[in-house]
Design a protein around this motif. Structure first.
Motif, PDB file in Angstrom:
ATOM      1  N   GLN A 231     -15.292  56.277  29.727  1.00 53.64           N
ATOM      2  CA  GLN A 231     -14.771  54.721  30.156  1.00 53.64           C
ATOM      3  C   GLN A 231     -13.240  55.015  30.566  1.00 53.64           C
ATOM      4  OE1 GLN A 231     -17.342  54.423  28.092  1.00 53.64           O
ATOM      5  NE2 GLN A 231     -18.317  54.449  29.906  1.00 53.64           N
TER       6      GLN A 231
ATOM      7  N   PHE B 249     -16.697  62.024  38.362  1.00 54.81           N
ATOM      8  CA  PHE B 249     -17.478  60.675  37.767  1.00 54.81           C
ATOM      9  C   PHE B 249     -18.484  60.555  38.767  1.00 54.81           C
ATOM     10  CE2 PHE B 249     -14.117  60.452  34.554  1.00 54.81           C
ATOM     11  CZ  PHE B 249     -15.380  60.714  32.895  1.00 54.81           C
ATOM     12  N   THR B 250     -18.369  60.561  39.499  1.00 50.09           N
ATOM     13  CA  THR B 250     -19.467  60.571  40.122  1.00 50.09           C
ATOM     14  C   THR B 250     -20.461  60.932  40.999  1.00 50.09           C
ATOM     15  OG1 THR B 250     -18.287  60.385  42.272  1.00 50.09           O
ATOM     16  CG2 THR B 250     -18.343  58.394  41.149  1.00 50.09           C
ATOM     17  N   ASN B 251     -19.938  62.495  41.518  1.00 45.97           N
ATOM     18  CA  ASN B 251     -20.495  63.314  41.925  1.00 45.97           C
ATOM     19  C   ASN B 251     -19.541  65.014  40.971  1.00 45.97           C
ATOM     20  OD1 ASN B 251     -22.379  64.874  43.119  1.00 45.97           O
ATOM     21  ND2 ASN B 251     -22.199  65.406  45.275  1.00 45.97           N
ATOM     22  N   PRO B 252     -20.115  65.112  40.015  1.00 44.64           N
ATOM     23  CA  PRO B 252     -19.797  66.656  39.655  1.00 44.64           C
ATOM     24  C   PRO B 252     -20.233  67.483  39.474  1.00 44.64           C
ATOM     25  CG  PRO B 252     -20.552  65.528  37.773  1.00 44.64           C
ATOM     26  CD  PRO B 252     -20.993  64.066  38.480  1.00 44.64           C
TER      27      PRO B 252
ATOM     28  N   ILE C 213     -20.909  63.839  30.254  1.00 43.31           N
ATOM     29  CA  ILE C 213     -20.857  62.681  31.203  1.00 43.31           C
ATOM     30  C   ILE C 213     -21.416  61.835  30.848  1.00 43.31           C
ATOM     31  CG2 ILE C 213     -18.708  63.464  31.971  1.00 43.31           C
ATOM     32  CD1 ILE C 213     -19.752  62.945  34.833  1.00 43.31           C
ATOM     33  N   THR C 214     -22.690  61.687  31.197  1.00 40.48           N
ATOM     34  CA  THR C 214     -23.761  60.893  30.686  1.00 40.48           C
ATOM     35  C   THR C 214     -24.433  60.722  29.700  1.00 40.48           C
ATOM     36  OG1 THR C 214     -25.139  63.052  31.716  1.00 40.48           O
ATOM     37  CG2 THR C 214     -24.380  61.302  32.851  1.00 40.48           C
ATOM     38  N   GLY C 215     -23.485  61.884  28.328  1.00 45.11           N
ATOM     39  CA  GLY C 215     -24.495  61.776  27.376  1.00 45.11           C
ATOM     40  C   GLY C 215     -25.168  62.581  26.686  1.00 45.11           C
ATOM     41  N   ARG C 216     -25.771  63.643  28.049  1.00 44.21           N
ATOM     42  CA  ARG C 216     -26.970  64.251  27.355  1.00 44.21           C
ATOM     43  C   ARG C 216     -26.185  65.183  27.331  1.00 44.21           C
ATOM     44  NH1 ARG C 216     -28.486  61.676  32.291  1.00 44.21           N
ATOM     45  NH2 ARG C 216     -29.744  59.927  32.390  1.00 44.21           N
TER      46      ARG C 216
ATOM     47  N   GLU D 141     -22.102  67.537  34.013  1.00 46.54           N
ATOM     48  CA  GLU D 141     -23.231  66.017  34.531  1.00 46.54           C
ATOM     49  C   GLU D 141     -23.617  65.308  32.914  1.00 46.54           C
ATOM     50  OE1 GLU D 141     -24.193  64.794  37.189  1.00 46.54           O
ATOM     51  OE2 GLU D 141     -25.885  63.565  36.458  1.00 46.54           O
TER      52      GLU D 141
END
Lengths: 266, 227
Positions: A222, A249-252, A261-264, A258
């Protein structure tokens, strides 16, 4: 034999689109290859965030810009690192002058065990500047710049260690600004701070980018998305994706980015 | 599965439930209209409460998902798309409710000949078929299936465009049936709006999957760009 004179090669008065550049940069610590060939251009007067899992090489890469890795045993560099178009790893570079141009803020606030005033004036004093009025002006300006002046103006002789963590970190930024750098490197500058102090540092970063080129390493996604204009995602010593923060952060572009940044990730 | 994935799946299932519920509402409204079954129409009117409750639940859960998980990239697009899809579906539910209200108020069934002339059967069938396609597209995150609804929406638009002319002619011939004509005209308008709402949902599925914004773009170009 004539000793080669070390020069300050960076002319920050030159207005260039890209302040920092690397070309084919590879870094080894003994046999371990920490950076595997990175080409990167970092824009002037922008905030660039480096993100990636621990051990991905982002801090090593950040420290290339003020030659902090030179002290690490077994450090070896291949490729070019330039600031304002000049290779900062050339033999004739005056590293002290380079670090005057490239300030650094670390993860944990590290004020000297001296007074608030002495901390900010330290860099100027070791440059041989002694004029009291000049030093006072510089200290005041730097402290005002980091919005700490009003909090400490009556206690300038108090030990810097008596300040709160957030104040100490702003003091360290003021100390870096006092010597008038054009670049500020920040290595997880808020990871030891509470949310309010973090927010103050983030506001400060936003303010400072008008006059400085800022590169920040952060584990806080963040934070990267809030404060930076550009974001670079590193993984296993490689630069996976580097783009405008609002795009990354919106469309890597890359699946790895992806997932991270999405924690996966993993 | 991470906590974020679990929450996302729960939201996804709620979205699917809303799709099934609103499709069922329109299907029942259609059945009630053609069979003049006011009991079934009453059922649609009562079930509107469930649609509204699910709408509120999805809205609240989306808000929580954003606040607690700080989603980015495809997760963020998912939750933004779901909020809009939910809004559009709630409107579909409103139209099914509106149609059912007319059925309850009607004393006599609408003349079958008029319904055929106005292509009302075809309109209901197209709208329901669009909802079926979009439910599949949502469930499988299939943008190809989602794009199919743009073509079907044209049928609804075409019937809607013709309806004004037909009604004007018919009302002159049988002015005593003005009430029936107006209700039929209103229902056609509602079905045409449902078509638009379903195309909005298709755009949101495409936004979620492909990060492409199709809003306010010509549908012809959208279809062509993917051919």
């Amino acid at each position: 034999m004539v000793k080669e004179k070390k020069e300050n090669i960076i002319d920050s008065n030159l207005q260039r689109k890209h302040k920092l550049r690397t070309k084919g940069v590879k870094v080894w610590y003994d046999d371990f290859m920490a950076i595997k060939g990175i080409d990167m251009n970092i824009k002037a007067n922008k905030v660039t965030a480096f993100i990636g899992p621990s051990g991905c090489g982002k801090s090593t890469f950040l420290r290339l810009f003020n030659r902090m890795n030179d002290y690490v045993d077994g450090f070896r560099l291949e490729g070019e690192v330039t600031i304002d178009g000049e290779n900062i790893y050339k033999k004739k570079v005056n590293v002290e002058q380079l670090r005057k141009q490239v300030g650094m803020v670390f993860q944990k606030p590290n004020p000297f065990p001296k007074s608030i005033f002495e901390n900010v004036a330290y860099g100027l004093k070791i440059q041989g500047l002694k004029d009291k009025k000049f030093l006072q002006e510089k200290v005041e300006r730097s402290l005002k710049r980091v919005a700490l002046w009003d909090e400490v103006k009556d206690d300038l002789n108090k030990s810097a260690l008596a300040l709160s963590g957030g104040q100490q970190q702003r003091l360290c930024i003021a100390r870096a600004l006092a010597v008038e750098p054009s670049i500020i490197l920040m290595d997880e500058p808020t990871s030891a701070l509470d949310p309010l102090s973090t927010s103050k540092i983030e506001e400060l970063i936003y303010e400072l980018k008008k006059d400085y080129t800022i590169v920040i390493v952060t584990h806080n996604m963040q934070q990267a998305s809030r404060v930076s204009d550009y974001t670079a995602f590193f993984y296993l010593g490689e630069l996976i994706e580097y783009d405008k923060t609002k795009k990354l952060f919106t469309n890597p572009e890359k699946k790895q980015t992806e997932n991270y940044i999405t924690g996966r990730f993993g | 599965m991470t906590s974020l994935d679990q929450q996302k799946e729960t939201l996804n299932q709620a979205g699917l439930e809303m799709l099934h519920l609103c499709s069922k509402q329109l299907d029942n409204a259609r059945e009630a209209f053609f069979t003049h079954d006011s009991d079934l129409a009453e059922e649609v009117v009562h079930t509107e409460n469930r649609v509204n409750a699910l709408d509120l639940k999805i809205d609240r859960d989306c808000e929580r998902f954003i606040a607690l998980h700080n989603p980015v990239a495809s997760d963020l697009r998912f939750v933004l798309a779901l909020r809009k899809i939910n809004f559009d579906l709630e409107r579909v539910g409103d139209h099914a409710y509106g149609i059912s209200k007319y059925i309850i108020e009607l004393n006599t069934p609408i003349d079958e000949e008029l319904l055929i002339k106005m292509r009302v059967h075809e309109m209901f069938d197209s709208a329901l078929s669009m909802l079926e396609d979009i439910t599949g597209a949502y469930d499988e995150v299939d943008t190809k299936k989602a794009r199919k609804v743009f073509k079907k929406d044209k049928i609804l638009n075409e019937i809607n465009m013709d309806s004004f002319r037909i009604i004007s002619e018919e009302v002159k011939k049988q002015p005593e049936l003005i009430n029936q004509f107006l209700i039929t005209f209103s229902i056609i308008k509602k079905l045409e709006r449902i078509g638009d709402l379903v195309t909005n949902i298709a755009e949101e599925i495409i936004f979620y999957r492909e990060a492409e914004v199709l809003k306010h773009r010509k549908k012809k170009k959208i279809n062509r760009s993917k051919e």
